[in-house]
Design a protein around this motif. Structure first.
Motif, PDB file in Angstrom:
ATOM      1  N   ASN A  16      48.440  42.069 -22.033  1.00 49.56           N
ATOM      2  CA  ASN A  16      47.423  42.797 -22.783  1.00 49.56           C
ATOM      3  C   ASN A  16      46.765  41.840 -23.748  1.00 49.56           C
ATOM      4  O   ASN A  16      47.441  41.185 -24.529  1.00 49.56           O
ATOM      5  N   LYS A  17      45.458  41.750 -23.682  1.00 48.77           N
ATOM      6  CA  LYS A  17      44.717  40.794 -24.494  1.00 48.77           C
ATOM      7  C   LYS A  17      44.416  41.310 -25.895  1.00 48.77           C
ATOM      8  O   LYS A  17      43.639  40.731 -26.617  1.00 48.77           O
ATOM      9  N   GLY A  18      45.009  42.407 -26.274  1.00 51.03           N
ATOM     10  CA  GLY A  18      44.783  42.969 -27.600  1.00 51.03           C
ATOM     11  C   GLY A  18      44.294  44.390 -27.498  1.00 51.03           C
ATOM     12  O   GLY A  18      43.764  44.810 -26.481  1.00 51.03           O
ATOM     13  N   HIS A  19      44.521  45.142 -28.538  1.00 52.80           N
ATOM     14  CA  HIS A  19      44.078  46.526 -28.536  1.00 52.80           C
ATOM     15  C   HIS A  19      43.712  46.947 -29.949  1.00 52.80           C
ATOM     16  O   HIS A  19      43.922  46.211 -30.902  1.00 52.80           O
ATOM     17  N   VAL A  20      43.156  48.138 -30.056  1.00 55.70           N
ATOM     18  CA  VAL A  20      42.688  48.671 -31.332  1.00 55.70           C
ATOM     19  C   VAL A  20      43.490  49.922 -31.658  1.00 55.70           C
ATOM     20  O   VAL A  20      43.805  50.719 -30.771  1.00 55.70           O
ATOM     21  N   LEU A  21      43.810  50.076 -32.938  1.00 58.42           N
ATOM     22  CA  LEU A  21      44.428  51.309 -33.432  1.00 58.42           C
ATOM     23  C   LEU A  21      43.366  52.130 -34.148  1.00 58.42           C
ATOM     24  O   LEU A  21      42.602  51.593 -34.957  1.00 58.42           O
ATOM     25  N   VAL A  22      43.313  53.408 -33.848  1.00 61.37           N
ATOM     26  CA  VAL A  22      42.445  54.355 -34.554  1.00 61.37           C
ATOM     27  C   VAL A  22      43.378  55.236 -35.383  1.00 61.37           C
ATOM     28  O   VAL A  22      44.284  55.870 -34.840  1.00 61.37           O
ATOM     29  N   VAL A  23      43.149  55.241 -36.706  1.00 61.16           N
ATOM     30  CA  VAL A  23      44.067  55.881 -37.638  1.00 61.16           C
ATOM     31  C   VAL A  23      43.293  56.787 -38.586  1.00 61.16           C
ATOM     32  O   VAL A  23      42.289  56.355 -39.165  1.00 61.16           O
ATOM     33  N   PRO A  24      43.736  58.025 -38.769  1.00 58.60           N
ATOM     34  CA  PRO A  24      43.088  58.866 -39.774  1.00 58.60           C
ATOM     35  C   PRO A  24      43.395  58.337 -41.178  1.00 58.60           C
ATOM     36  O   PRO A  24      44.490  57.834 -41.432  1.00 58.60           O
ATOM     37  N   ASN A  25      42.426  58.440 -42.061  1.00 61.84           N
ATOM     38  CA  ASN A  25      42.618  57.957 -43.424  1.00 61.84           C
ATOM     39  C   ASN A  25      43.508  58.891 -44.248  1.00 61.84           C
ATOM     40  O   ASN A  25      44.074  58.454 -45.248  1.00 61.84           O
ATOM     41  N   ARG A  26      43.632  60.143 -43.852  1.00 61.64           N
ATOM     42  CA  ARG A  26      44.591  61.060 -44.468  1.00 61.64           C
ATOM     43  C   ARG A  26      45.884  61.013 -43.667  1.00 61.64           C
ATOM     44  O   ARG A  26      45.873  60.707 -42.480  1.00 61.64           O
ATOM     45  N   HIS A  27      46.986  61.343 -44.322  1.00 64.08           N
ATOM     46  CA  HIS A  27      48.274  61.318 -43.627  1.00 64.08           C
ATOM     47  C   HIS A  27      48.494  62.589 -42.800  1.00 64.08           C
ATOM     48  O   HIS A  27      48.389  63.706 -43.317  1.00 64.08           O
ATOM     49  N   PHE A  28      48.791  62.365 -41.520  1.00 68.55           N
ATOM     50  CA  PHE A  28      49.274  63.402 -40.609  1.00 68.55           C
ATOM     51  C   PHE A  28      50.409  62.745 -39.841  1.00 68.55           C
ATOM     52  O   PHE A  28      50.236  61.653 -39.301  1.00 68.55           O
ATOM     53  N   SER A  63      42.680  52.291 -21.489  1.00 66.51           N
ATOM     54  CA  SER A  63      43.790  53.234 -21.600  1.00 66.51           C
ATOM     55  C   SER A  63      43.993  53.585 -23.062  1.00 66.51           C
ATOM     56  O   SER A  63      43.723  52.776 -23.946  1.00 66.51           O
ATOM     57  N   THR A  64      44.459  54.797 -23.300  1.00 62.55           N
ATOM     58  CA  THR A  64      44.846  55.200 -24.647  1.00 62.55           C
ATOM     59  C   THR A  64      46.305  55.635 -24.605  1.00 62.55           C
ATOM     60  O   THR A  64      46.816  56.057 -23.566  1.00 62.55           O
ATOM     61  N   ARG A  65      46.963  55.509 -25.755  1.00 61.45           N
ATOM     62  CA  ARG A  65      48.376  55.891 -25.845  1.00 61.45           C
ATOM     63  C   ARG A  65      48.640  56.435 -27.245  1.00 61.45           C
ATOM     64  O   ARG A  65      48.143  55.912 -28.225  1.00 61.45           O
ATOM     65  N   GLN A  66      49.488  57.478 -27.280  1.00 57.65           N
ATOM     66  CA  GLN A  66      49.839  58.101 -28.541  1.00 57.65           C
ATOM     67  C   GLN A  66      51.201  58.767 -28.382  1.00 57.65           C
ATOM     68  O   GLN A  66      51.452  59.419 -27.376  1.00 57.65           O
ATOM     69  N   HIS A  67      52.108  58.573 -29.336  1.00 55.02           N
ATOM     70  CA  HIS A  67      53.485  59.069 -29.241  1.00 55.02           C
ATOM     71  C   HIS A  67      53.770  60.095 -30.338  1.00 55.02           C
ATOM     72  O   HIS A  67      53.283  59.947 -31.463  1.00 55.02           O
ATOM     73  N   ASN A  68      54.595  61.099 -30.016  1.00 61.42           N
ATOM     74  CA  ASN A  68      54.926  62.161 -30.966  1.00 61.42           C
ATOM     75  C   ASN A  68      56.407  62.490 -30.938  1.00 61.42           C
ATOM     76  O   ASN A  68      56.965  62.764 -29.875  1.00 61.42           O
ATOM     77  N   VAL A  76      56.382  55.245 -35.678  1.00 61.07           N
ATOM     78  CA  VAL A  76      55.565  55.130 -36.885  1.00 61.07           C
ATOM     79  C   VAL A  76      55.211  56.560 -37.263  1.00 61.07           C
ATOM     80  O   VAL A  76      54.661  57.296 -36.437  1.00 61.07           O
ATOM     81  N   TRP A  77      55.500  56.951 -38.480  1.00 61.38           N
ATOM     82  CA  TRP A  77      55.385  58.358 -38.863  1.00 61.38           C
ATOM     83  C   TRP A  77      54.049  58.663 -39.532  1.00 61.38           C
ATOM     84  O   TRP A  77      53.966  59.364 -40.541  1.00 61.38           O
ATOM     85  N   HIS A  78      52.990  58.128 -38.929  1.00 64.72           N
ATOM     86  CA  HIS A  78      51.600  58.422 -39.295  1.00 64.72           C
ATOM     87  C   HIS A  78      50.824  58.433 -37.978  1.00 64.72           C
ATOM     88  O   HIS A  78      50.895  57.472 -37.215  1.00 64.72           O
ATOM     89  N   TYR A  79      50.120  59.527 -37.699  1.00 67.32           N
ATOM     90  CA  TYR A  79      49.384  59.644 -36.442  1.00 67.32           C
ATOM     91  C   TYR A  79      48.465  58.441 -36.239  1.00 67.32           C
ATOM     92  O   TYR A  79      47.781  58.002 -37.165  1.00 67.32           O
ATOM     93  N   HIS A  80      48.436  57.921 -35.033  1.00 72.27           N
ATOM     94  CA  HIS A  80      47.507  56.850 -34.662  1.00 72.27           C
ATOM     95  C   HIS A  80      47.348  56.864 -33.141  1.00 72.27           C
ATOM     96  O   HIS A  80      48.218  57.323 -32.420  1.00 72.27           O
ATOM     97  N   LEU A  81      46.209  56.367 -32.693  1.00 73.75           N
ATOM     98  CA  LEU A  81      45.890  56.308 -31.262  1.00 73.75           C
ATOM     99  C   LEU A  81      45.632  54.855 -30.883  1.00 73.75           C
ATOM    100  O   LEU A  81      44.813  54.184 -31.525  1.00 73.75           O
ATOM    101  N   HIS A  82      46.325  54.365 -29.875  1.00 68.35           N
ATOM    102  CA  HIS A  82      46.112  53.014 -29.347  1.00 68.35           C
ATOM    103  C   HIS A  82      45.008  53.076 -28.293  1.00 68.35           C
ATOM    104  O   HIS A  82      45.003  53.983 -27.456  1.00 68.35           O
ATOM    105  N   VAL A  83      44.094  52.098 -28.319  1.00 68.92           N
ATOM    106  CA  VAL A  83      43.043  51.974 -27.302  1.00 68.92           C
ATOM    107  C   VAL A  83      43.180  50.577 -26.692  1.00 68.92           C
ATOM    108  O   VAL A  83      43.041  49.574 -27.390  1.00 68.92           O
ATOM    109  N   TYR A  84      43.513  50.534 -25.393  1.00 69.45           N
ATOM    110  CA  TYR A  84      43.808  49.274 -24.687  1.00 69.45           C
ATOM    111  C   TYR A  84      42.731  48.939 -23.662  1.00 69.45           C
ATOM    112  O   TYR A  84      42.337  49.808 -22.889  1.00 69.45           O
ATOM    113  N   PRO A  85      42.321  47.661 -23.608  1.00 69.95           N
ATOM    114  CA  PRO A  85      41.477  47.236 -22.493  1.00 69.95           C
ATOM    115  C   PRO A  85      42.362  46.954 -21.289  1.00 69.95           C
ATOM    116  O   PRO A  85      43.417  46.325 -21.416  1.00 69.95           O
TER     117      PRO A  85
END
Length: 87
Positions: A16-28, A63-68, A76-85
């Motif tokens: 994987n050549k790198g990915h981006v995390l999308v994170v809400p600024n409020r805690h969930f 691809s996107t990935r998110q764990h609960n 990691v106990w803060h919601y986030h979404l991984h976005v992978y090329p």
């Protein structure tokens, strides 16, 4: 007020050549705590990120990935979404 922050992840995985995390600024903590308006905004930012990756890397897909919760491999106990090329 911006609801989201997107940044290049500091942890890289093999093939994987790198990915981006999308994170809400409020805690969930996870998807079960996430309000619908935040969910929609997270996916809007993920879509913009996907277009940027496709244009920049010329990748074949995204691809996107998110764990609960522990059974879903959340560590990691803060919601986030991984976005992978996908290359």
């Amino acid at each position: 007020m911006n609801k989201m922050t997107a940044f290049i992840a500091s942890k890289w995985w093999p093939n994987n050549k790198g990915h981006v995390l999308v994170v809400p600024n409020r805690h969930f903590e996870n998807i079960f705590d996430l309000p619908a308006d935040y969910a929609a905004e997270i996916h809007r930012v993920a879509q913009l990120t996907a277009f940027a990756m496709k244009n920049t890397y010329g990748c074949d897909g995204i691809s996107t990935r998110q764990h609960n919760e522990p059974a879903g491999n959340q560590d990691v106990w803060h919601y986030h979404l991984h976005v992978y090329p996908d290359m």
